[in-house]
Design a protein around this motif. Structure first.
Motif, short mmCIF file in Angstrom:
data_model
loop_
_atom_site.label_atom_id
_atom_site.label_comp_id
_atom_site.label_asym_id
_atom_site.label_seq_id
_atom_site.Cartn_x
_atom_site.Cartn_y
_atom_site.Cartn_z
N LEU A 58 0.87 -1.18 0.00
CA LEU A 58 0.00 0.00 0.00
C LEU A 58 0.90 1.23 0.00
CD1 LEU A 58 -3.13 0.34 0.16
CD2 LEU A 58 -2.83 0.81 2.60
N SER A 59 0.76 2.10 -1.02
CA SER A 59 1.64 3.26 -1.11
C SER A 59 0.90 4.40 -1.80
CB SER A 59 2.93 2.90 -1.86
OG SER A 59 3.89 3.93 -1.71
N ARG A 60 1.61 5.51 -2.06
CA ARG A 60 0.96 6.71 -2.59
C ARG A 60 1.83 7.40 -3.61
NH1 ARG A 60 -0.92 12.42 0.25
NH2 ARG A 60 1.12 13.11 -0.48
N GLY A 61 1.19 8.05 -4.57
CA GLY A 61 1.85 8.96 -5.48
C GLY A 61 2.96 8.34 -6.30
N LEU A 72 5.68 -5.05 -8.85
CA LEU A 72 5.17 -5.44 -7.54
C LEU A 72 3.67 -5.17 -7.45
CD1 LEU A 72 8.03 -3.96 -5.34
CD2 LEU A 72 7.64 -6.37 -5.85
N PRO A 73 2.94 -5.98 -6.68
CA PRO A 73 1.50 -5.74 -6.51
C PRO A 73 1.26 -4.58 -5.55
CG PRO A 73 2.17 -7.65 -5.24
CD PRO A 73 3.39 -7.21 -5.99
N VAL A 74 0.79 -3.47 -6.08
CA VAL A 74 0.65 -2.24 -5.30
C VAL A 74 -0.77 -1.70 -5.43
CG1 VAL A 74 1.48 0.13 -4.97
CG2 VAL A 74 3.07 -1.66 -5.72
N VAL A 75 -1.37 -1.35 -4.29
CA VAL A 75 -2.61 -0.57 -4.28
C VAL A 75 -2.23 0.86 -3.95
CG1 VAL A 75 -4.80 -0.16 -3.11
CG2 VAL A 75 -4.12 -2.49 -3.69
N GLU A 76 -2.62 1.78 -4.80
CA GLU A 76 -2.27 3.19 -4.60
C GLU A 76 -3.33 3.91 -3.78
OE1 GLU A 76 -1.52 5.33 -8.18
OE2 GLU A 76 -1.19 7.25 -7.16
#
Length: 281
Positions: A58-61, A72-76
């Protein structure tokens, strides 16, 4: 037996880390560890921790986009209209020249809000990370005093002497990202395998811990403390109302657990199977 979705949070500032831990108490099926790191620092965190202990990031921007580019599997965590509104409110009343420098997903909303609220903020859209510093230097020559921006632009703006107002993520934006993560993981758990089949468990005993996503909503949540080295998860109490038959089916079906669970997440976010254990993107 407690079943968890393991989330690695990589966030740009401490306040977002605090909010995520607080919010995670509402989700008994979530085990989450959050680190503060922006761009290259965030990439280092992902390289060090993700492949050994987590299902999704889980990350941002810009950091989220950089990690997505690494496969990588990322939810923004998206910046909402309300998040932009809060930043604009902080700038209201400043007498000197105020500008917003951001990507289009933020500036489009900001222009609408400024028109509606009659806020005097000059809005500039940049298309890439490389365009940030030249634009800020240009605003410096035009005697702007305050800049509304995200974390990467904020670091550059402060170095150039601007008063920088960070556009932060509110609790509802974080909640939306967590709900999206859980919804997508549930869908992958109980649907076909888009990433292919086969492979061994990433480590011994992993199948039981990856088997089932519990429904959220239980009340007796708790957060574990941190220690040196690889910090523990924020662990939470068990959820109520879980479909027991579905749990038993998942725990006895190898296609629902272990390495295949990870493959499904990768298939969802990246369109391919994960790297073998111990390898890097």
């Amino acid at each position: 037996m407690e079943q968890n979705v393991r989330i690695l949070g990589i966030v740009p500032y401490e306040g977002m880390k605090t909010l995520l831990y607080s919010l995670a108490e509402e989700y008994p099926q979530v085990s989450m560890n959050v680190f503060v790191g922006n761009m290259e620092k965030g990439e280092e965190i992902a390289e060090h921790y993700f492949h050994t202990d987590y299902d999704v990031i889980l990350s941002r921007g810009g950091t989220a986009k950089m990690l997505q580019g690494k496969g990588l599997p990322v939810v923004e965590v998206e910046i909402s209209l309300y998040d932009v509104f809060c930043a604009l409110c902080l700038s209201n009343g400043i007498r000197r020249k105020v500008a917003m420098v951001a990507y289009a997903n933020i500036t489009i909303s900001a222009k609408v809000l400024c028109d509606l609220l009659n806020y005097h903020v000059d809005i500039f859209t940049v298309e890439s990370l490389e365009a940030l510093e030249p634009k800020l230097r240009e605003l410096q020559t035009e005697r702007y005093d305050t800049v509304l921006c995200d974390m990467t632009a904020s670091i550059i703006a402060r170095r150039l002497g601007f008063n920088a107002i960070l556009i932060t993520s509110g609790v509802e934006s974080l909640r939306k990202a967590l709900e999206q993560t859980l919804s997508l993981c549930r869908r992958q758990l109980f649907s076909g395998d888009p990433a292919g089949t086969g492979g061994e468990d990433r480590r011994a005993g992993e199948s039981e811990r990856r088997g089932v996503l519990l429904q959220h909503g239980a009340s007796d949540a708790r957060t574990a403390g941190s220690t040196a080295g690889s910090p523990p998860y924020a662990r939470h109490g068990r959820g109520a109302g879980t479909d027991k038959a579905a749990q038993r089916h998942a725990l006895h079906d190898p296609g629902q657990t272990g390495a295949l669970w990870k493959q499904r997440l990768y298939g969802l976010f990246c369109g391919r199977a994960p790297h073998p254990s111990g390898s890097r993107a």
